[in-house]
Design a protein around this motif. Structure first.
Motif, PDB file in Angstrom:
ATOM      1  N   ASP A  83       0.866  -1.191   0.000  1.00  0.00           N
ATOM      2  CA  ASP A  83       0.000   0.000   0.000  1.00  0.00           C
ATOM      3  C   ASP A  83       0.900   1.238   0.000  1.00  0.00           C
ATOM      4  OD1 ASP A  83      -0.877  -0.283   3.536  1.00  0.00           O
ATOM      5  OD2 ASP A  83       0.859   0.636   2.591  1.00  0.00           O
ATOM      6  N   PHE A  84       0.271   2.423  -0.130  1.00  0.00           N
ATOM      7  CA  PHE A  84       1.074   3.629  -0.346  1.00  0.00           C
ATOM      8  C   PHE A  84       1.962   3.940   0.851  1.00  0.00           C
ATOM      9  CE2 PHE A  84       2.417   7.404  -2.288  1.00  0.00           C
ATOM     10  CZ  PHE A  84       2.319   8.463  -1.399  1.00  0.00           C
ATOM     11  N   VAL A  85       1.455   3.755   2.062  1.00  0.00           N
ATOM     12  CA  VAL A  85       2.262   4.088   3.250  1.00  0.00           C
ATOM     13  C   VAL A  85       3.490   3.177   3.323  1.00  0.00           C
ATOM     14  CG1 VAL A  85       2.262   4.027   5.781  1.00  0.00           C
ATOM     15  CG2 VAL A  85       0.378   5.126   4.560  1.00  0.00           C
ATOM     16  N   GLU A  86       3.291   1.889   3.018  1.00  0.00           N
ATOM     17  CA  GLU A  86       4.446   0.968   3.026  1.00  0.00           C
ATOM     18  C   GLU A  86       5.441   1.363   1.936  1.00  0.00           C
ATOM     19  OE1 GLU A  86       4.307  -3.318   1.644  1.00  0.00           O
ATOM     20  OE2 GLU A  86       4.782  -3.633   3.778  1.00  0.00           O
ATOM     21  N   GLY A  94      14.611   2.411   2.269  1.00  0.00           N
ATOM     22  CA  GLY A  94      15.346   1.421   1.469  1.00  0.00           C
ATOM     23  C   GLY A  94      14.929  -0.016   1.625  1.00  0.00           C
ATOM     24  N   GLU A  95      14.196  -0.352   2.687  1.00  0.00           N
ATOM     25  CA  GLU A  95      13.737  -1.732   2.876  1.00  0.00           C
ATOM     26  C   GLU A  95      12.261  -1.742   3.273  1.00  0.00           C
ATOM     27  OE1 GLU A  95      17.357  -3.403   1.862  1.00  0.00           O
ATOM     28  OE2 GLU A  95      15.379  -4.356   2.169  1.00  0.00           O
ATOM     29  N   LEU A  96      11.577  -2.849   3.024  1.00  0.00           N
ATOM     30  CA  LEU A  96      10.177  -2.973   3.469  1.00  0.00           C
ATOM     31  C   LEU A  96      10.156  -2.974   4.993  1.00  0.00           C
ATOM     32  CD1 LEU A  96       8.978  -5.718   0.949  1.00  0.00           C
ATOM     33  CD2 LEU A  96       8.223  -3.307   1.026  1.00  0.00           C
ATOM     34  N   PRO A  97       9.152  -2.341   5.611  1.00  0.00           N
ATOM     35  CA  PRO A  97       9.117  -2.272   7.079  1.00  0.00           C
ATOM     36  C   PRO A  97       8.615  -3.582   7.688  1.00  0.00           C
ATOM     37  CG  PRO A  97       7.182  -1.191   6.181  1.00  0.00           C
ATOM     38  CD  PRO A  97       8.031  -1.625   4.997  1.00  0.00           C
ATOM     39  N   SER A  98       9.053  -3.854   8.896  1.00  0.00           N
ATOM     40  CA  SER A  98       8.426  -4.968   9.658  1.00  0.00           C
ATOM     41  C   SER A  98       7.028  -4.474  10.047  1.00  0.00           C
ATOM     42  CB  SER A  98       9.243  -5.227  10.927  1.00  0.00           C
ATOM     43  OG  SER A  98       9.159  -4.069  11.766  1.00  0.00           O
ATOM     44  N   ALA A 103       3.649   0.049  11.542  1.00  0.00           N
ATOM     45  CA  ALA A 103       2.670   0.672  12.462  1.00  0.00           C
ATOM     46  C   ALA A 103       3.224   1.985  13.011  1.00  0.00           C
ATOM     47  CB  ALA A 103       2.349  -0.290  13.596  1.00  0.00           C
ATOM     48  N   ASN A 104       4.490   1.998  13.368  1.00  0.00           N
ATOM     49  CA  ASN A 104       5.093   3.211  13.935  1.00  0.00           C
ATOM     50  C   ASN A 104       5.150   4.327  12.889  1.00  0.00           C
ATOM     51  OD1 ASN A 104       6.737   4.887  15.721  1.00  0.00           O
ATOM     52  ND2 ASN A 104       8.426   4.353  14.339  1.00  0.00           N
ATOM     53  N   PHE A 105       5.532   3.955  11.667  1.00  0.00           N
ATOM     54  CA  PHE A 105       5.624   4.954  10.587  1.00  0.00           C
ATOM     55  C   PHE A 105       4.234   5.516  10.259  1.00  0.00           C
ATOM     56  CE2 PHE A 105       7.597   7.125   7.164  1.00  0.00           C
ATOM     57  CZ  PHE A 105       6.817   6.990   6.035  1.00  0.00           C
ATOM     58  N   ALA A 106       3.267   4.607  10.151  1.00  0.00           N
ATOM     59  CA  ALA A 106       1.892   5.042   9.837  1.00  0.00           C
ATOM     60  C   ALA A 106       1.375   5.980  10.925  1.00  0.00           C
ATOM     61  CB  ALA A 106       0.984   3.839   9.683  1.00  0.00           C
ATOM     62  N   ASP A 107       1.676   5.646  12.185  1.00  0.00           N
ATOM     63  CA  ASP A 107       1.234   6.511  13.297  1.00  0.00           C
ATOM     64  C   ASP A 107       1.912   7.880  13.227  1.00  0.00           C
ATOM     65  OD1 ASP A 107       0.926   3.905  15.874  1.00  0.00           O
ATOM     66  OD2 ASP A 107      -0.385   4.565  14.226  1.00  0.00           O
ATOM     67  N   ARG A 108       3.206   7.885  12.896  1.00  0.00           N
ATOM     68  CA  ARG A 108       3.934   9.174  12.804  1.00  0.00           C
ATOM     69  C   ARG A 108       3.316  10.032  11.699  1.00  0.00           C
ATOM     70  NH1 ARG A 108      10.277   8.654  12.286  1.00  0.00           N
ATOM     71  NH2 ARG A 108      10.211  10.883  12.741  1.00  0.00           N
TER      72      ARG A 108
END
Ligand code: SDX
Length: 428
Positions: A83-86, A94-98, A103-108
């Motif tokens: 999805d766009f946030v990922e 540079g890498e796909l998130p765990s 969750a942390n990035f989306a919350d930020r």
């Protein structure tokens, strides 16, 4: 590290010039021409047809194969599974998130979607009928007047917070520019919605009735954001890099990128495609052929908007995914037989069988179908390029961040001077 070298013999120079050649992971090798300056020579490449401005690890395009990789992942696989946030996280870091990193990035991002209340006054200075791209150029550049607490671009953490603020606030500002155009109140973002849902909510919700998110529209919106996210060193990304190389703050750099994207030869093409389909109007064979003939006529400025590409000499892989999304959205709306979609598909079919387009390897690009989807979702034409800018912000800011994370020099091209030679001012 140079893998090989090129030897350049120049008439008038008593010895050949040796230039290092570098190879990347994929794509053409590059000749490092920086040594030419000391020999009193410049390269000459208007439009940068064969010039690499930098090295980058973010996106790779193979124009011959119609391939687009983001940090190595093919765009069709990302569109299908991510999805766009990922994708924002992937492009930026540079890498796909765990799962936890996602969750942390989306919350930020979610926690930065609101804009300073004073910014609403900024809009009031524009005429109500101002093109939303003109509003975005102004308002995004103006963010620097509000968010100057983390603008030390030499610090990774400051660059990151500016990037997150921009990713988060672009949809809010974009929706505000639309609401200002239509004279409706601005909507505050909602933290219970995902990125695409929130944008649609801010665009279409009004105080008089509850706005229901259409899941097909939300998925199509997310996919459109994904397909426009990044495209290596295109005109607007190169503009952002050039602005960033002077040390300008990230908000000013993104505002410069928005300005460059607006042109109909670049991001403005999606709006231009709909204008072209409106102009074609009648879907009769002879009428469509008339427009094809105009596109081939050197004396006619008309071009087939949404066709052709500087890099792709094959199908733009994004156009393929966009076409599938177009069919899905119109099917869901019971408008699979949309007249403009019929004209677009017939135009594509005729062009792809025409010698002029075949010879020049002109195929539909990302903009050819996107406008039809956006129109079907009720988004006005003048918002199409704004949506492109919302999406491309992650590409712009990832390249800006990559450049500033490495050693870089201020961008300062030279020229072939063809003006007057030195002459004295007439004093008689
Ligand atoms: C985007 O760079 C990127 O990655 C951009 C982008 C991104 O994601 O950032 O992919 C987004 O900008 C997509 C492109 C959107 N623009 C359009 O759809 C506008 C229509 N396309 C053209 O303006 C053109 O194809 C460009 C600008 C996209 C590319 O132009 P180039 O690479 O400079 O190619 P060119 O103009 O030199 O064309 C080569 C030949 C010419 O004919 P000849 O002089 O050889 O006889 O092809 C012809 C052109 O006249 N041609 C077209 C055409 N595009 C090129 N003829 C008719 N219709 C067209 N659309």
């Amino acid at each position: 590290m140079a893998d090989r070298k090129a030897t350049l013999t120049v008439e008038g120079l008593d010895k050949p010039i040796e230039l290092p050649i570098y190879s990347g992971t994929r794509g053409p090798d590059v000749i490092d021409v920086r040594g030419l300056g000391s020999e009193g020579l410049f390269t000459y490449d208007p439009g940068f047809m064969a010039t690499s401005s930098c090295q980058s690890a973010i996106t790779y395009i193979d124009g011959g194969k119609g391939m687009l990789l983001h940090r190595g992942y093919p765009i069709d696989q990302l569109a299908q599974n991510s999805d766009f946030v990922e994708l924002c996280y992937l492009l930026m870091f540079g890498e796909l998130p765990s799962k936890a990193e996602y969750a942390n990035f989306a919350d930020r991002v979610t926690s930065h979607t609101m804009v300073h209340e004073q910014l609403a006054n900024f809009f009031k200075g524009f005429r109500r009928d101002a093109h939303p791209m003109s509003i975005m150029c102004g308002v995004v550049g103006g963010l620097a007047a509000f968010y100057h607490d983390h603008l030390d671009i030499t610090k990774q953490e400051d660059r990151e917070i500016s990037a997150i603020r921009l990713i988060a606030k672009m949809p809010t500002l974009a929706a505000m520019s639309h609401k200002y155009n239509v004279g409706q109140p601005f909507n505050y973002p909602r933290n219970d919605l995902n990125y695409a849902e929130n944008f649609l909510y801010m665009m279409f919700s009004n105080p008089c009735e509850e706005y229901k998110i259409n899941p097909v529209f939300a998925k199509a919106m997310d996919r459109i954001f994904m397909l426009h996210a990044d495209h290596e060193q295109n005109a607007s990304t190169s503009t952002v890099r050039l602005a960033g190389s002077t040390g300008a703050n990230p908000f000013a750099c993104i505002s410069a990128g928005i300005a460059a994207l607006w042109g109909p030869a670049h991001g403005g093409a999606n709006e231009a495609v709909l204008n072209m389909l409106d102009e074609i109007g009648d879907e009769s064979e002879e009428n469509i052929q008339r427009f094809i003939d105009r596109a081939k006529d050197k004396d006619d400025p008309f071009k087939l908007m949404g066709f052709g590409h500087r890099v792709y000499r094959n199908f733009d892989p994004r156009a393929k995914v966009m076409k599938e999304t177009c069919d899905e959205v119109l099917e869901q709306l019971g408008r699979a037989d949309d007249p403009q979609l019929r004209i677009a598909k017939r135009l594509e079919q005729i062009a792809l069988e025409d010698e002029y387009f075949i010879e020049r390897k002109l195929y539909p690009n990302v903009d050819f179908y996107s406008g039809i989807i956006l129109k079907a979702m009720g988004i006005p034409k003048n918002m199409f390029t704004v949506i492109f800018a919302v999406s491309r912000t992650i590409g712009w800011i990832s390249h800006w961040h990559e450049m500033l994370s490495e050693s870089y020099k201020i961008g300062r091209p030279r020229q072939l001077y063809v003006g007057h030679d030195k002459r004295d001012y007439p004093t008689d």
